[in-house]
Write an enzyme that holds these catalytic residues in place. Structure first.
Site, PDB file in Angstrom:
ATOM      1  N   ASN A  11       0.876  -1.174   0.000  1.00  0.00           N
ATOM      2  CA  ASN A  11       0.000   0.000   0.000  1.00  0.00           C
ATOM      3  C   ASN A  11       0.915   1.226   0.000  1.00  0.00           C
ATOM      4  O   ASN A  11       1.422   1.635   1.031  1.00  0.00           O
ATOM      5  CB  ASN A  11      -0.886  -0.044   1.240  1.00  0.00           C
ATOM      6  CG  ASN A  11      -2.020   0.965   1.253  1.00  0.00           C
ATOM      7  OD1 ASN A  11      -2.588   1.222   2.293  1.00  0.00           O
ATOM      8  ND2 ASN A  11      -2.372   1.523   0.112  1.00  0.00           N
ATOM      9  N   CYS A  71      -5.114   6.060   7.766  1.00  0.00           N
ATOM     10  CA  CYS A  71      -4.475   5.074   6.889  1.00  0.00           C
ATOM     11  C   CYS A  71      -3.559   4.220   7.748  1.00  0.00           C
ATOM     12  O   CYS A  71      -2.534   4.705   8.237  1.00  0.00           O
ATOM     13  CB  CYS A  71      -3.691   5.759   5.773  1.00  0.00           C
ATOM     14  SG  CYS A  71      -2.822   4.611   4.690  1.00  0.00           S
ATOM     15  N   GLY A  72      -3.949   2.964   7.959  1.00  0.00           N
ATOM     16  CA  GLY A  72      -3.187   2.099   8.849  1.00  0.00           C
ATOM     17  C   GLY A  72      -1.798   1.785   8.351  1.00  0.00           C
ATOM     18  O   GLY A  72      -0.831   1.766   9.120  1.00  0.00           O
ATOM     19  N   ASN A 160     -12.159   5.236   9.029  1.00  0.00           N
ATOM     20  CA  ASN A 160     -12.707   5.200   7.675  1.00  0.00           C
ATOM     21  C   ASN A 160     -13.840   4.179   7.653  1.00  0.00           C
ATOM     22  O   ASN A 160     -13.821   3.195   8.403  1.00  0.00           O
ATOM     23  CB  ASN A 160     -11.641   4.774   6.659  1.00  0.00           C
ATOM     24  CG  ASN A 160     -10.533   5.791   6.523  1.00  0.00           C
ATOM     25  OD1 ASN A 160     -10.750   6.981   6.684  1.00  0.00           O
ATOM     26  ND2 ASN A 160      -9.335   5.324   6.225  1.00  0.00           N
ATOM     27  N   ASN A 194     -15.227   1.726   1.770  1.00  0.00           N
ATOM     28  CA  ASN A 194     -14.156   0.784   1.475  1.00  0.00           C
ATOM     29  C   ASN A 194     -14.741  -0.614   1.651  1.00  0.00           C
ATOM     30  O   ASN A 194     -15.402  -0.872   2.667  1.00  0.00           O
ATOM     31  CB  ASN A 194     -12.984   0.972   2.433  1.00  0.00           C
ATOM     32  CG  ASN A 194     -12.429   2.377   2.391  1.00  0.00           C
ATOM     33  OD1 ASN A 194     -11.746   2.761   1.467  1.00  0.00           O
ATOM     34  ND2 ASN A 194     -12.736   3.162   3.422  1.00  0.00           N
ATOM     35  N   GLU A 212     -10.694   0.295  -2.212  1.00  0.00           N
ATOM     36  CA  GLU A 212     -10.701   1.508  -1.391  1.00  0.00           C
ATOM     37  C   GLU A 212     -11.375   2.663  -2.129  1.00  0.00           C
ATOM     38  O   GLU A 212     -11.097   2.903  -3.310  1.00  0.00           O
ATOM     39  CB  GLU A 212      -9.268   1.903  -1.029  1.00  0.00           C
ATOM     40  CG  GLU A 212      -8.572   0.910  -0.110  1.00  0.00           C
ATOM     41  CD  GLU A 212      -7.348   1.515   0.549  1.00  0.00           C
ATOM     42  OE1 GLU A 212      -7.494   2.569   1.200  1.00  0.00           O
ATOM     43  OE2 GLU A 212      -6.253   0.936   0.415  1.00  0.00           O
ATOM     44  N   ARG A 213     -12.233   3.358  -1.417  1.00  0.00           N
ATOM     45  CA  ARG A 213     -12.875   4.531  -2.017  1.00  0.00           C
ATOM     46  C   ARG A 213     -11.801   5.555  -2.389  1.00  0.00           C
ATOM     47  O   ARG A 213     -10.907   5.854  -1.604  1.00  0.00           O
ATOM     48  CB  ARG A 213     -13.903   5.143  -1.058  1.00  0.00           C
ATOM     49  CG  ARG A 213     -13.316   5.622   0.254  1.00  0.00           C
ATOM     50  CD  ARG A 213     -14.324   6.337   1.126  1.00  0.00           C
ATOM     51  NE  ARG A 213     -13.666   6.840   2.328  1.00  0.00           N
ATOM     52  CZ  ARG A 213     -14.225   7.636   3.214  1.00  0.00           C
ATOM     53  NH1 ARG A 213     -15.484   8.016   3.050  1.00  0.00           N
ATOM     54  NH2 ARG A 213     -13.566   8.054   4.280  1.00  0.00           N
ATOM     55  N   GLY A 222      -4.719  -1.036   5.854  1.00  0.00           N
ATOM     56  CA  GLY A 222      -4.569  -1.297   7.276  1.00  0.00           C
ATOM     57  C   GLY A 222      -5.869  -1.184   8.044  1.00  0.00           C
ATOM     58  O   GLY A 222      -6.214  -2.065   8.846  1.00  0.00           O
ATOM     59  N   THR A 223      -6.623  -0.098   7.810  1.00  0.00           N
ATOM     60  CA  THR A 223      -7.903   0.032   8.505  1.00  0.00           C
ATOM     61  C   THR A 223      -8.871  -1.053   8.032  1.00  0.00           C
ATOM     62  O   THR A 223      -9.696  -1.535   8.797  1.00  0.00           O
ATOM     63  CB  THR A 223      -8.526   1.426   8.281  1.00  0.00           C
ATOM     64  OG1 THR A 223      -8.696   1.667   6.880  1.00  0.00           O
ATOM     65  CG2 THR A 223      -7.661   2.510   8.885  1.00  0.00           C
TER      66      THR A 223
END
Length: 279
Positions: A11, A71-72, A160, A194, A212-213, A222-223
């Protein structure tokens, strides 16, 4: 403008030292720099700035220029960036994103961060907080028809909004490019969503792909991995410690199972290259 390309489990984001660099239009910069043909190429842009409530602030933008609350994978890389570049010598680092501070503990080898554990906070299951316009307080294993197909969904916010769909086989051959946008832009999700498509291999291992949006399919989220683990535990499909296997690598997630319990995410952070570019 100087930049650093970094990734957590594939990512990838472009990281800018906001202490030194000033960007007039951050959203437009995210779109330009994220382009994989005419820019540097990434899932988005992260600018590291001073914070009044934490050691640092993380300003994260998706590839389409929209702002992300958390953002994880990105927050692990921020911790690596600030440590590796001498902005801090702390191994327990607080990082703010959209007014919320998260705490990151880093593992250092040969003077460089290689791994990080993040306290991601407690999950939000209240539909109004995610948000989901479904007519119920919680969306756990509920039906949703998308593109003429009925899916079972569980919705969680980890800063998120996430919609987790459990599949009966590996999602490796799933037509995510067709299905992902239908979920992202479904009217049930007023702020878009997401979406994680996950296959529970056993109670400690889950295979997952994510749409992911604002960015489309990414190699990891991550999230999203945290949301997936929470959804699996709520649906009694997984233990409190579970490994999420993503296209770009593995993330280790721990959640106690109570709504007030914080979720902990552990995984790698890597620098790809540094450079300079004109905006």
């Amino acid at each position: 403008m100087k930049f650093t390309k970094m990734h957590g489990c594939g990512n990838d984001y472009i990281y800018i030292n906001g202490f030194e660099e000033k960007i007039p239009d951050e959203s437009a910069a995210a779109v330009k720099l994220s382009d994989r043909h005419f820019g540097i190429g990434s899932d988005g842009l992260i600018i590291i700035k001073p914070s009044e409530i934490a050691d640092f602030e993380m300003c994260m933008y998706n590839a389409d220029g929209s702002r992300g609350a958390m953002c994880g994978n990105g927050i692990r890389c921020v911790a690596k960036y600030v440590f590796d570049n001498g902005l801090t010598d702390k191994k327990d680092i607080s990082i703010e994103s959209m007014g919320v501070a998260r705490h990151v503990n880093v593992t250092v080898e040969n003077g460089r961060v290689v791994f990080a554990r993040v306290d991601m906070g407690a999950p939000a299951l209240d539909a109004s907080l995610i948000p989901v316009a479904y007519g119920k307080n919680k969306i756990i294993n509920e039906n949703l028809n998308v593109g003429g197909i009925d899916y079972k969904i569980t919705c969680v916010s980890m800063g998120n909004p996430h919609c987790v769909v459990f599949t009966d086989k590996s999602p490796s051959d799933f037509d995510l490019k067709s299905i992902g946008p239908l979920f992202e832009n479904n009217s049930v999700f007023p702020d878009r969503i997401n979406t994680e498509f996950a296959f529970v291999k056993d109670r400690k291992n889950i295979e997952m792909r994510v749409w992911e949006r604002g960015s489309g399919e990414t190699l990891a989220c991550g999230t999203g991995a945290c949301a997936c683990a929470v959804a699996a535990i709520i649906n009694k499909m997984a233990d409190n410690d579970v490994t999420i296997h993503l296209l770009g690598g593995d993330l280790l997630i721990h959640w106690g199972g109570d709504e007030s319990d914080n979720v902990f995410m552990s995984g790698p952070a890597q620098t790809v290259f540094t450079g300079e570019i004109d905006l």
